[in-house]
Design a protein around this motif. Structure first.
Motif, short mmCIF file in Angstrom:
data_model
loop_
_atom_site.label_atom_id
_atom_site.label_comp_id
_atom_site.label_asym_id
_atom_site.label_seq_id
_atom_site.Cartn_x
_atom_site.Cartn_y
_atom_site.Cartn_z
N TYR A 193 0.81 -1.21 0.00
CA TYR A 193 0.00 0.00 0.00
C TYR A 193 0.85 1.27 0.00
O TYR A 193 0.29 2.37 0.01
N ASP A 194 2.19 1.12 0.03
CA ASP A 194 3.11 2.26 -0.02
C ASP A 194 2.78 3.28 1.08
O ASP A 194 2.59 4.48 0.84
N VAL A 195 2.69 2.78 2.33
CA VAL A 195 2.35 3.62 3.48
C VAL A 195 3.63 4.19 4.07
O VAL A 195 4.60 3.45 4.29
N VAL A 244 2.91 4.30 10.29
CA VAL A 244 2.76 2.90 10.71
C VAL A 244 3.02 2.82 12.22
O VAL A 244 4.08 2.37 12.67
N ARG A 245 2.06 3.28 12.96
CA ARG A 245 2.14 3.23 14.42
C ARG A 245 0.72 3.06 14.97
O ARG A 245 -0.25 3.51 14.34
N PRO A 246 0.55 2.39 16.09
CA PRO A 246 -0.79 2.17 16.65
C PRO A 246 -1.51 3.49 16.91
O PRO A 246 -0.93 4.46 17.36
N GLY A 247 -2.81 3.51 16.59
CA GLY A 247 -3.63 4.68 16.81
C GLY A 247 -3.81 5.56 15.60
O GLY A 247 -4.60 6.51 15.64
N THR A 248 -3.10 5.29 14.50
CA THR A 248 -3.24 6.12 13.29
C THR A 248 -4.61 5.86 12.67
O THR A 248 -5.00 4.70 12.45
N PRO A 249 -5.38 6.91 12.35
CA PRO A 249 -6.72 6.71 11.76
C PRO A 249 -6.64 6.03 10.39
O PRO A 249 -5.67 6.18 9.65
N TYR A 250 -7.69 5.31 10.07
CA TYR A 250 -7.78 4.60 8.79
C TYR A 250 -7.74 5.57 7.61
O TYR A 250 -7.06 5.34 6.61
N ASP A 251 -8.44 6.69 7.74
CA ASP A 251 -8.49 7.66 6.64
C ASP A 251 -7.11 8.24 6.35
O ASP A 251 -6.77 8.49 5.18
N ALA A 252 -6.31 8.47 7.39
CA ALA A 252 -4.98 9.04 7.18
C ALA A 252 -4.09 8.08 6.40
O ALA A 252 -3.33 8.50 5.51
N ILE A 253 -4.17 6.79 6.68
CA ILE A 253 -3.35 5.82 5.95
C ILE A 253 -3.82 5.68 4.52
O ILE A 253 -3.03 5.58 3.58
N ILE A 254 -5.14 5.70 4.30
CA ILE A 254 -5.66 5.58 2.94
C ILE A 254 -5.25 6.79 2.09
O ILE A 254 -4.89 6.66 0.91
N ARG A 255 -5.31 7.98 2.69
CA ARG A 255 -4.92 9.18 1.93
C ARG A 255 -3.44 9.19 1.59
O ARG A 255 -3.03 9.62 0.51
N SER A 256 -2.59 8.71 2.49
CA SER A 256 -1.15 8.77 2.27
C SER A 256 -0.65 7.62 1.40
O SER A 256 0.35 7.76 0.69
#
Length: 782
Positions: A417-419, A424-436
């Motif tokens: 997913y090229d994150v 990549v740390r616990p607590g990161t919102p799902y939307d933030a990872i999808i956008r990045s």
């Protein structure tokens, strides 16, 4: 180590301590040590409880006896006084009434004598029921007081009795106690004058003499009873108070026992640190936690400091810190040495309070948290192992919590997913990872929801470098979800080959359809031949045998390719080697499987019919529980009945058993119930009955379906025969069900009867002997 009291002596505890401690409530367990007199009182209390009732009884008896003696002595005095008064009254009246110059006549009653008597009576002469009579020499009463009515003119003997010494002796007899004829006890005295020409009699009943004495007795008895009742009440009150105190002691002991049991079960101990005196009180459970035999519950600070790990806590520093910071609470974990030498973890929670003497105490509990520490360490190691295991798998793995926040993922997920690493740390919102990251292109999606379980989603996606992923997501019990991505690029490359195979398979299915139609025409021809040559028995039997053998051979030959068709269509539908692609392919495969299963069922019916006609069927006789067998058949047809809107009702006699072939009878009843459900419109009902009548068992299947005309009943039960109507044309079937059922009933020596009318319904009755006899039954139409 210096005493804690010396270290905090300069602090103003009265202003720093936030609360006040009720010392009696807190130090109840030490009461026997502080107040030894209380223990002595508790020990002597049973003897006092026994002595108090004895003292009360003795006091009541002594008081009652003394009052009885006094009252009887007073009674004797009253008797003597009454005798003296009666004698004096009699003497005085005799002297005053019967002396003088002008005496009235004393022979007959007269008003002069009555008036003279009333004038000469002393005060209270007739009190206390006392009666005075004036007598003539013959003993007749000529005057009386206080009531002369009915007495004057009578003889004194009629009142006191004749033959009394008073009438003859007079004053010489004195005052006598006599009993009147009516039974009344009285005191009486008679005095004559000097010439014995008249006399005076005085009579007083004992009831009048002792009237005041009886009132005194009643008053004294009332006072005595009231005093006794008060003493008894006081005794009962003492016993109630003693019982309440005993019950309170028992409750206190039980409370202490439960309190210490709760501390022991909770691996907790009670602390009371007297900061002014430098002593600590420990509950028994605290000694048990440390495995120490309690020699004395009051310990010095030095004794406790030797047990505390020096790297975790210094008791003196703790006391000084409380004073300096002004804080009134402590919540700290530290290690203490167990009796066998190892260290245990203890968590202490305490608060600084003061007693009534304003002495500071640090009061609280200490809990053994060694097991909790061990579990925390085990949890940390398990978390490390989990992370290592997730990192080691070849698929992309990610776990989200109920708030769609990242919990855990591996490097494969980050790579696909090229994150960025900082996300990549616990607590990161799902939307933030999808956008990045890089979002894959989803091509197909399948959602499955388990009954009462979490939702599962499976999608196929294509990422930027051309690779294909099979992404499976599943909800967790806490509301989050876990996602696993598998590389399916190799499977996708074989998709074109699978499509070609599917085209070939479709052509094969078309050929099989033509073959099926040919077989149906051949079957119809066989039926026509059987009807055409029915009159010639021998030829018909030969033709029937040839037909049966032919159908058996053909059916066996057809079952092999049909099994392959059904098997391959199931494999294509399940996607064992990958998805088919277009949805139409899945529909075609489903049609192929359904058609193959239907054709296989027809062929199976043909085989069964051929075996029955050829006489190759042998019954396996066994005892059958009809309630269990019919119940299973109803369960099998329940779903179809519910889908068709048909009510399915059963009435089965209890403990109905039958000897027969279980498989054959199950097939008979199953065919009848299935046909009834099939040809009953929505809103109708199918009723199944099982009855025992003598040595026969009746199976009755009755429906409210479309029914059949009377002309068609003669053909029902013949192979490949169907009643054509507007409703039956919508239902496929080989027409062998009733024929097979009739043949199986015949093998059991039974009969089948059918009653039907168009628009009313159909009633099929199967009559079987409880023990089969190999006889040919029949099918009768009514």
């Amino acid at each position: 180590m210096a005493r804690a009291g010396e270290a905090i002596a300069s602090a103003d505890w009265r202003t720093r301590i936030p609360g006040r401690l009720n010392r009696v409530a807190f130090a109840g367990h030490a009461k026997l040590f502080v107040h030894p007199a209380y223990a002595r009182l508790v020990n002597t209390e049973p003897y006092v409880k026994r002595l108090i009732p004895v003292l009360i009884v003795l006091f009541v008896l002594a008081l009652g006896g003394m009052r009885v003696i006094v009252l009887f002595e007073e009674r004797d005095v009253i008797d003597v006084r009454a005798r003296a008064q009666i004698g004096l009254v009699a003497r005085a009246l005799a002297s005053d009434l019967l002396s003088g110059d002008r005496l009235p006549s004393m022979t007959e009653p007269s008003e002069l004598v009555q008036g003279r008597l009333e004038n000469l009576l002393p005060a209270r002469a007739t009190a206390m029921e006392r009666s005075i009579y004036v007598l003539n020499p013959d003993g007749m009463i000529i005057a009386a007081a206080p009531d002369p009515e009915g007495v004057v003119g009578r003889q004194l003997g009629s009142i006191i009795g004749f033959g009394q010494p008073l009438t003859t002796l007079g004053q010489l007899a004195g005052v006598l106690a006599i009993t009147l004829p009516d039974g009344e006890d009285v005191l009486a005295a008679v005095h004559h004058n000097a010439a014995r020409t008249a006399s005076v009699a005085v009579i007083q009943p004992y009831s009048g003499v002792f009237a005041d004495w009886r009132r005194t007795v009643s008053r004294e008895a009332t006072i005595f009873v009231a005093t006794s009742v008060v003493l008894v009440i006081l005794g009962f009150a003492f016993h109630a108070q003693a019982a309440r105190a005993q019950e309170a002691d028992a409750i206190y002991a039980e409370t202490q026992s439960r309190f210490h049991m709760a501390l022991r079960r909770g691996h907790s101990g009670l602390w009371d640190w007297d900061l002014a005196r430098g002593t600590l009180f420990w509950s028994p459970s605290m000694f048990e936690i440390l495995g120490i035999v309690p020699r004395n519950r009051l310990l010095s600070v030095a004794d406790v400091s030797e047990l505390v790990h020096p790297e975790d806590l210094d008791l003196l520093d703790l006391a000084n810190a409380l004073v300096t910071a002004g804080s009134g609470t402590v919540d700290q974990e530290f290690r203490m040495r167990h009796a066998d030498g190892h260290w245990i973890w203890v968590r202490a929670r305490a608060e600084v309070v003061s007693d009534r003497e304003h002495e500071p105490h640090l009061v609280g509990i200490a809990v053994d948290v060694t097991e909790q520490k061990r579990l925390q360490e085990a949890s940390r190691m398990a978390d490390l192992r989990l992370r290592d295991a997730v990192e080691a798998i070849s698929e992309a793995f990610v776990l989200w919590d109920a708030g769609n926040r990242l919990v855990l993922c591996n490097s494969k997920f980050q790579e696909l997913y090229d994150v960025p690493s900082e996300l990549v740390r616990p607590g990161t919102p799902y939307d933030a990872i999808i956008r990045s990251g890089t979002r894959p292109e989803i091509t197909t999606s399948t959602a499955l929801r388990e009954a009462g379980g979490p939702e599962s989603v499976s999608v196929e996606a294509r990422i930027a470098d051309g690779r294909w992923l099979q992404i499976s997501e599943r909800r967790t019990k806490d509301g989050g979800f876990v996602s696993v991505g598998t590389d399916i690029t190799a499977l996708k490359r074989n998709e074109s080959q699978l499509l070609e195979n599917e085209r070939i398979l479709t052509a094969t299915v078309a050929d099989l359809r033509q073959s099926r139609q040919k077989l149906e025409r051949q079957a119809q021809q066989l039926v026509d031949l059987a009807e055409k040559y029915a009159l010639e028995k021998e030829k018909a039997e030969d033709a029937n045998r040839v037909k049966s053998e032919f159908l058996a051979n053909v059916s066996h030959e057809l079952r092999t390719p049909l099994n392959a068709i059904i098997g391959f269509s199931d494999m294509m539908l399940s996607g064992v080697f990958g998805a088919l692609g277009d949805r139409k392919y899945a529909e075609y495969c489903s049609d192929i499987r359904q058609s193959g299963e239907y054709l296989l069922g027809v062929i199976s019916d043909i085989l069964d019919m051929a075996r029955l006609e050829a006489g190759h069927v042998e019954l396996d006789i066994e005892a059958i529980d009809l309630e269990q067998m019919v119940g299973g058949i109803l369960d099998e047809n329940g779903a179809d009945a519910e889908a068709a809107g048909v009510a399915l009702v059963a009435e089965i006699d209890d403990r109905v058993h039958l000897f027969g072939d279980r498989k054959a009878l199950r097939q008979v009843v199953g065919n009848l119930v299935s046909n009834a459900v099939k040809f009953t419109p929505a809103g109708g009902s199918v009723q199944v009955e099982c009855r025992r009548r003598g040595e026969n068992v009746f199976f009755i299947v009755e429906d409210t379906g479309i029914g059949m005309p009377a002309a068609a009943l003669s053909k029902i039960g013949q192979p490949f025969e169907q009643v054509q109507s507007q409703m039956t044309r919508s239902h496929r079937g080989s027409g062998l069900g009733l024929a097979i059922s009739r043949a199986l009933v015949d093998l059991h020596g039974g009969q089948m009867r059918i009653q039907s009318a168009p628009g009313v319904g159909t009633r099929v009755t199967v009559i079987l002997p409880r023990r089969p006899r190999i006889e040919t039954g029949g099918i009768a139409a009514a």
